[in-house]
Design an enzyme around this catalytic site. Sequence first.
Site, PDB file in Angstrom:
ATOM      1  CG  PHE A 213      -1.726  -1.281   1.375  1.00  0.00           C
ATOM      2  CD1 PHE A 213      -2.878  -1.516   0.636  1.00  0.00           C
ATOM      3  CD2 PHE A 213      -1.286  -2.272   2.248  1.00  0.00           C
ATOM      4  CE1 PHE A 213      -3.591  -2.704   0.788  1.00  0.00           C
ATOM      5  CE2 PHE A 213      -1.999  -3.459   2.400  1.00  0.00           C
ATOM      6  CZ  PHE A 213      -3.158  -3.686   1.671  1.00  0.00           C
TER       7      PHE A 213
ATOM      8  CB  CYS B 266      -5.715   4.763   8.928  1.00  0.00           C
ATOM      9  SG  CYS B 266      -6.353   4.168   7.370  1.00  0.00           S
TER      10      CYS B 266
ATOM     11  CG  ASP C  60      -0.886   1.893  -4.104  1.00  0.00           C
ATOM     12  OD1 ASP C  60      -0.759   2.229  -2.909  1.00  0.00           O
ATOM     13  OD2 ASP C  60      -1.924   2.123  -4.763  1.00  0.00           O
TER      14      ASP C  60
HETATM   15  N1  SAH Z   1       1.756   4.243   2.960  1.00  0.00           N
HETATM   16  C1  SAH Z   1       1.304   5.334   2.146  1.00  0.00           C
HETATM   17  C2  SAH Z   1      -0.186   5.600   2.282  1.00  0.00           C
HETATM   18  C3  SAH Z   1      -1.072   4.424   1.953  1.00  0.00           C
HETATM   19  S1  SAH Z   1      -2.712   4.870   1.601  1.00  0.00           S
HETATM   20  C4  SAH Z   1       2.142   6.567   2.439  1.00  0.00           C
HETATM   21  O1  SAH Z   1       3.010   6.520   3.337  1.00  0.00           O
HETATM   22  O2  SAH Z   1       1.936   7.584   1.784  1.00  0.00           O
HETATM   23  C5  SAH Z   1      -3.351   3.365   1.056  1.00  0.00           C
HETATM   24  C6  SAH Z   1      -2.945   2.964  -0.360  1.00  0.00           C
HETATM   25  O3  SAH Z   1      -3.439   1.638  -0.595  1.00  0.00           O
HETATM   26  C7  SAH Z   1      -3.504   3.803  -1.492  1.00  0.00           C
HETATM   27  O4  SAH Z   1      -2.440   4.299  -2.259  1.00  0.00           O
HETATM   28  C8  SAH Z   1      -4.371   2.849  -2.338  1.00  0.00           C
HETATM   29  O5  SAH Z   1      -4.219   3.086  -3.723  1.00  0.00           O
HETATM   30  C9  SAH Z   1      -3.790   1.518  -1.975  1.00  0.00           C
HETATM   31  N2  SAH Z   1      -4.665   0.333  -2.042  1.00  0.00           N
HETATM   32  C10 SAH Z   1      -5.929   0.211  -1.581  1.00  0.00           C
HETATM   33  N3  SAH Z   1      -6.363  -1.071  -1.695  1.00  0.00           N
HETATM   34  C11 SAH Z   1      -5.339  -1.772  -2.257  1.00  0.00           C
HETATM   35  C12 SAH Z   1      -5.152  -3.130  -2.610  1.00  0.00           C
HETATM   36  N4  SAH Z   1      -6.103  -4.027  -2.393  1.00  0.00           N
HETATM   37  N5  SAH Z   1      -3.975  -3.503  -3.159  1.00  0.00           N
HETATM   38  C13 SAH Z   1      -2.995  -2.582  -3.367  1.00  0.00           C
HETATM   39  N6  SAH Z   1      -3.098  -1.284  -3.027  1.00  0.00           N
HETATM   40  C14 SAH Z   1      -4.255  -0.878  -2.481  1.00  0.00           C
END
Ligand code: SAH
Length: 396
Positions: free
Chosen positions: A228, A340, A250
């Site tokens: 993510f 979160c 992601d």
């Molecule tokens: N760690 C990041 C913030 C993560 S926000 C930072 O430090 O900035 C959560 C992220 O998860 C988003 O970018 C979203 O696109 C991604 N996401 C959501 N569901 C997902 C999935 N099933 N597989 C991969 N990515 C996913």
Amino acid sequence: MKKIILKKGRDKSLLRHHPWIFSGAIKRIEGTPERGEPVEVYNATGSWLARGAYSPDSQIVVRVWTFNQDETVDREFFRCTIENAVKLRHSLPGFASNFTACRLIAAEADRMPGLIVDQYADYLVVRFLAAGVEKHKSVIVELLAATTGCRGIYERSDDAARIKEGLPEATGLLCGEMPPEEIIIQEYALRFKVNIQSGQKTGFYLDQRDNRDYLRRHAAGKTVLNCFAYTGGFGLAAAVGGAAKVTNVDSSSPALEMTVENMRLNGIEETCYENISADVFCLLRKFRAEKRKFDIIVLDPPKFADSKSHLAKACRGYKDIAILGFQLLNPGGQLYTFSCSGLMTPELFLKITADGALDANVEAAVIKRFSQAPDHLVSLPFPESYYLKGLLLQSR
Ligand code: SAH
């Protein structure tokens, strides 16, 4: 004067200064308040309790502005509230020297229910997510500009929360200059490009600032799987900290394209990292089948639980990735795992993580707990404002 009268015995949370009144607690409404209009809240025996904003379509019918009967909701109220919030941020350690982006107003925790204001260098990005702040938008925007001296204020009120409040989505410039498409921010040792117009939420997840910095200081020589990843965040922190190799995952391709730019901006060679556009749940299973292992794994998923009815499903999601994360760790490896979801309590998150380790047959110890950066204020009467929890687990 428009009044909300509560049912008998339904004033307990308000007496503890929790700012939400749910529809089920209301006995009757006197007068016909407009959407967002201030209303006076009384208990069943006629005692004044609070003054709040009325939201007819929401489950949360009133969000409290003030518990002080002498405080009227006018320009002066907003001026004091905004100035206090900004002043508090400036008093936080390292505020002026260590980063150029921060959360200036954290909604209910800053006594501005439904309003998020993030500062990115010279610009503000705002989200008006409740009827009360929407009604007072023009005065709030004017005061934000006057208090911060920012060059421009851009609105990103494109969120499902608006629909629950009976408000249409809204985006665009509200005042001052149009911000550039990409704003560069400093966060301790890292620099990030943020696209405030097309990025997620206000453009960046500022709440993980201190946790990314922690990883940077502990990643030297390690192989790191950053799940993510959004625009690189933890992966960039690890790379700058000297990680041997970083794998960012992601599901959003635009976010991963920005990751490439962020790596370049910080002088990270392309050989130091790879970006994989995939569903984390599927990819971790594929890695498990391939017997791929990592020294450090970061799990920072989006909010899995939006309401209490989603909590059980969310728990299964957290446990699933925890199991997979533990299974992909090298012996002695570390798992950084986050939630979160405001509805997920720290105790429950710990239990789910423990269940995950058990199922993965990994023995692990908690060596650190993480939370949101302090500009994402946690207000004592509003425990929902403590939403970001993280655990650093050391496998043995
Ligand atoms: N760690 C990041 C913030 C993560 S926000 C930072 O430090 O900035 C959560 C992220 O998860 C988003 O970018 C979203 O696109 C991604 N996401 C959501 N569901 C997902 C999935 N099933 N597989 C991969 N990515 C996913």
